[in-house]
Scaffold this motif. Structure first.
Motif, PDB file in Angstrom:
ATOM      1  N   THR A  72       0.812  -1.223   0.000  1.00 42.85           N
ATOM      2  CA  THR A  72       0.000   0.000   0.000  1.00 42.85           C
ATOM      3  C   THR A  72       0.843   1.270   0.000  1.00 42.85           C
ATOM      4  O   THR A  72       0.300   2.376   0.069  1.00 42.85           O
ATOM      5  N   VAL A  73       2.180   1.119  -0.086  1.00 40.38           N
ATOM      6  CA  VAL A  73       3.041   2.309  -0.171  1.00 40.38           C
ATOM      7  C   VAL A  73       2.594   3.097  -1.399  1.00 40.38           C
ATOM      8  O   VAL A  73       2.483   2.536  -2.494  1.00 40.38           O
ATOM      9  N   PRO A  74       2.322   4.396  -1.237  1.00 43.53           N
ATOM     10  CA  PRO A  74       1.742   5.181  -2.341  1.00 43.53           C
ATOM     11  C   PRO A  74       2.650   5.302  -3.559  1.00 43.53           C
ATOM     12  O   PRO A  74       3.867   5.219  -3.451  1.00 43.53           O
ATOM     13  N   GLU A  75       2.012   5.500  -4.713  1.00 40.76           N
ATOM     14  CA  GLU A  75       2.737   5.645  -5.984  1.00 40.76           C
ATOM     15  C   GLU A  75       3.739   6.793  -5.958  1.00 40.76           C
ATOM     16  O   GLU A  75       4.761   6.740  -6.600  1.00 40.76           O
ATOM     17  N   ASP A  76       3.414   7.857  -5.224  1.00 43.16           N
ATOM     18  CA  ASP A  76       4.286   9.032  -5.218  1.00 43.16           C
ATOM     19  C   ASP A  76       5.273   9.024  -4.047  1.00 43.16           C
ATOM     20  O   ASP A  76       5.799  10.067  -3.664  1.00 43.16           O
ATOM     21  N   ALA A  77       5.577   7.846  -3.500  1.00 44.35           N
ATOM     22  CA  ALA A  77       6.457   7.748  -2.330  1.00 44.35           C
ATOM     23  C   ALA A  77       7.862   8.260  -2.610  1.00 44.35           C
ATOM     24  O   ALA A  77       8.509   8.819  -1.725  1.00 44.35           O
ATOM     25  N   VAL A  78       8.345   8.089  -3.832  1.00 45.11           N
ATOM     26  CA  VAL A  78       9.685   8.591  -4.167  1.00 45.11           C
ATOM     27  C   VAL A  78       9.653  10.111  -4.231  1.00 45.11           C
ATOM     28  O   VAL A  78      10.468  10.785  -3.592  1.00 45.11           O
ATOM     29  N   LEU A  79       8.708  10.653  -4.976  1.00 43.70           N
ATOM     30  CA  LEU A  79       8.649  12.112  -5.099  1.00 43.70           C
ATOM     31  C   LEU A  79       8.351  12.791  -3.768  1.00 43.70           C
ATOM     32  O   LEU A  79       8.771  13.928  -3.552  1.00 43.70           O
ATOM     33  N   ALA A  80       7.651  12.096  -2.881  1.00 46.87           N
ATOM     34  CA  ALA A  80       7.362  12.681  -1.568  1.00 46.87           C
ATOM     35  C   ALA A  80       8.645  12.969  -0.800  1.00 46.87           C
ATOM     36  O   ALA A  80       8.671  13.831   0.066  1.00 46.87           O
ATOM     37  N   ARG A  81       9.734  12.279  -1.161  1.00 41.55           N
ATOM     38  CA  ARG A  81      11.028  12.474  -0.496  1.00 41.55           C
ATOM     39  C   ARG A  81      11.977  13.322  -1.330  1.00 41.55           C
ATOM     40  O   ARG A  81      13.096  13.584  -0.909  1.00 41.55           O
ATOM     41  N   ALA A  82      11.543  13.753  -2.492  1.00 42.74           N
ATOM     42  CA  ALA A  82      12.364  14.605  -3.362  1.00 42.74           C
ATOM     43  C   ALA A  82      12.191  16.065  -2.951  1.00 42.74           C
ATOM     44  O   ALA A  82      11.338  16.402  -2.136  1.00 42.74           O
ATOM     45  N   SER A  83      12.976  16.917  -3.554  1.00 37.79           N
ATOM     46  CA  SER A  83      12.880  18.348  -3.251  1.00 37.79           C
ATOM     47  C   SER A  83      11.571  18.905  -3.798  1.00 37.79           C
ATOM     48  O   SER A  83      11.032  18.391  -4.780  1.00 37.79           O
ATOM     49  N   PRO A  84      11.053  19.961  -3.174  1.00 34.21           N
ATOM     50  CA  PRO A  84       9.834  20.588  -3.682  1.00 34.21           C
ATOM     51  C   PRO A  84       9.974  21.033  -5.145  1.00 34.21           C
ATOM     52  O   PRO A  84       9.017  20.987  -5.903  1.00 34.21           O
ATOM     53  N   LYS A  85      11.176  21.420  -5.533  1.00 32.34           N
ATOM     54  CA  LYS A  85      11.420  21.861  -6.906  1.00 32.34           C
ATOM     55  C   LYS A  85      11.175  20.724  -7.900  1.00 32.34           C
ATOM     56  O   LYS A  85      10.478  20.905  -8.900  1.00 32.34           O
ATOM     57  N   ILE A  86      11.708  19.543  -7.606  1.00 33.27           N
ATOM     58  CA  ILE A  86      11.522  18.391  -8.492  1.00 33.27           C
ATOM     59  C   ILE A  86      10.065  17.947  -8.465  1.00 33.27           C
ATOM     60  O   ILE A  86       9.470  17.652  -9.507  1.00 33.27           O
ATOM     61  N   CYS A  87       9.466  17.915  -7.278  1.00 31.88           N
ATOM     62  CA  CYS A  87       8.045  17.533  -7.164  1.00 31.88           C
ATOM     63  C   CYS A  87       7.168  18.458  -7.993  1.00 31.88           C
ATOM     64  O   CYS A  87       6.276  18.003  -8.712  1.00 31.88           O
ATOM     65  N   SER A  88       7.417  19.752  -7.892  1.00 35.91           N
ATOM     66  CA  SER A  88       6.608  20.733  -8.632  1.00 35.91           C
ATOM     67  C   SER A  88       6.807  20.592 -10.137  1.00 35.91           C
ATOM     68  O   SER A  88       5.849  20.658 -10.900  1.00 35.91           O
ATOM     69  N   ALA A  89       8.049  20.390 -10.565  1.00 34.94           N
ATOM     70  CA  ALA A  89       8.313  20.232 -11.999  1.00 34.94           C
ATOM     71  C   ALA A  89       7.593  18.992 -12.533  1.00 34.94           C
ATOM     72  O   ALA A  89       7.011  19.030 -13.621  1.00 34.94           O
ATOM     73  N   CYS A  90       7.609  17.901 -11.765  1.00 31.21           N
ATOM     74  CA  CYS A  90       6.890  16.688 -12.181  1.00 31.21           C
ATOM     75  C   CYS A  90       5.389  16.952 -12.253  1.00 31.21           C
ATOM     76  O   CYS A  90       4.715  16.499 -13.179  1.00 31.21           O
ATOM     77  N   ALA A  91       4.863  17.685 -11.285  1.00 34.90           N
ATOM     78  CA  ALA A  91       3.429  17.996 -11.282  1.00 34.90           C
ATOM     79  C   ALA A  91       3.055  18.859 -12.486  1.00 34.90           C
ATOM     80  O   ALA A  91       2.032  18.604 -13.144  1.00 34.90           O
ATOM     81  N   TYR A  92       3.869  19.863 -12.796  1.00 36.90           N
ATOM     82  CA  TYR A  92       3.599  20.689 -13.975  1.00 36.90           C
ATOM     83  C   TYR A  92       3.615  19.834 -15.242  1.00 36.90           C
ATOM     84  O   TYR A  92       2.762  19.983 -16.119  1.00 36.90           O
ATOM     85  N   ALA A  93       4.612  18.948 -15.351  1.00 38.78           N
ATOM     86  CA  ALA A  93       4.711  18.089 -16.533  1.00 38.78           C
ATOM     87  C   ALA A  93       3.474  17.191 -16.652  1.00 38.78           C
ATOM     88  O   ALA A  93       2.889  17.095 -17.735  1.00 38.78           O
ATOM     89  N   ARG A  94       3.068  16.555 -15.550  1.00 40.57           N
ATOM     90  CA  ARG A  94       1.875  15.704 -15.588  1.00 40.57           C
ATOM     91  C   ARG A  94       0.654  16.514 -16.005  1.00 40.57           C
ATOM     92  O   ARG A  94      -0.150  16.059 -16.830  1.00 40.57           O
ATOM     93  N   ASP A  95       0.514  17.721 -15.448  1.00 43.96           N
ATOM     94  CA  ASP A  95      -0.620  18.580 -15.807  1.00 43.96           C
ATOM     95  C   ASP A  95      -0.608  18.937 -17.292  1.00 43.96           C
ATOM     96  O   ASP A  95      -1.656  19.149 -17.895  1.00 43.96           O
ATOM     97  N   ASP A  96       0.582  19.011 -17.870  1.00 44.46           N
ATOM     98  CA  ASP A  96       0.715  19.311 -19.297  1.00 44.46           C
ATOM     99  C   ASP A  96       0.686  18.047 -20.158  1.00 44.46           C
ATOM    100  O   ASP A  96       0.931  18.104 -21.365  1.00 44.46           O
ATOM    101  N   GLY A  97       0.432  16.895 -19.543  1.00 47.81           N
ATOM    102  CA  GLY A  97       0.350  15.645 -20.295  1.00 47.81           C
ATOM    103  C   GLY A  97       1.696  15.091 -20.710  1.00 47.81           C
ATOM    104  O   GLY A  97       1.790  14.324 -21.668  1.00 47.81           O
TER     105      GLY A  97
END
Length: 142
Positions: A72-97
């Protein structure tokens, strides 16, 4: 198209971070895939260190081991431990498809001088081949 696992990169290969499952994947022809690039200043703040290639690999292995014990470890467990900068860039990319992200801090294996040299020589091409480039300005308020 792309594959994961540790391999030796050739001059045309690059590492990209899958924005959905946080895995590093090797792409042998960056022009063949859609990816976002992150342009940023490296943090000098010791409280917010940059995520390196090896840091990311270590976190991925820890999360894999945790998932073996607890699926049950969440899908975003790696990014949850990454820097906010990397997390945000990944989120922007996902939002842009866009499912892949390149950031020099965590997508270049700096322990290999040959790979680092090849990456430095390829950076212009990698930025220009990206679908979109996000710019993180740490000194600009939202």
């Amino acid at each position: 198209m792309y594959y994961s696992g540790l391999i030796r990169l050739s001059r045309r290969d690059m590492w990209l971070l899958n924005t959905e499952n946080d895995e590093l994947v090797s792409v042998n022809n960056p022009r063949s895939v859609r990816y976002a690039a992150l342009s940023h200043m490296w943090s000098k703040d010791p409280l917010v260190p940059e995520l390196s290639f090896h840091d990311l690999r270590r976190i991925q292995e820890q999360v894999r081991a945790a998932r073996e014990k607890d699926p049950t470890v969440p899908e975003d467990a790696v990014l949850a431990r990454a820097s906010p900068k990397i997390c945000s860039a990944c989120a922007y990319a996902r939002d842009d498809g866009i499912g892949l992200l390149w950031a020099d801090t965590c997508c270049i294996d700096k322990s290999s001088s040959a790979e680092l040299g090849e990456a430095i020589n390829s950076m212009y091409s990698w930025y220009s081949s990206s679908t979109v480039c996000y710019v993180f300005l740490h000194d600009v308020d939202g």
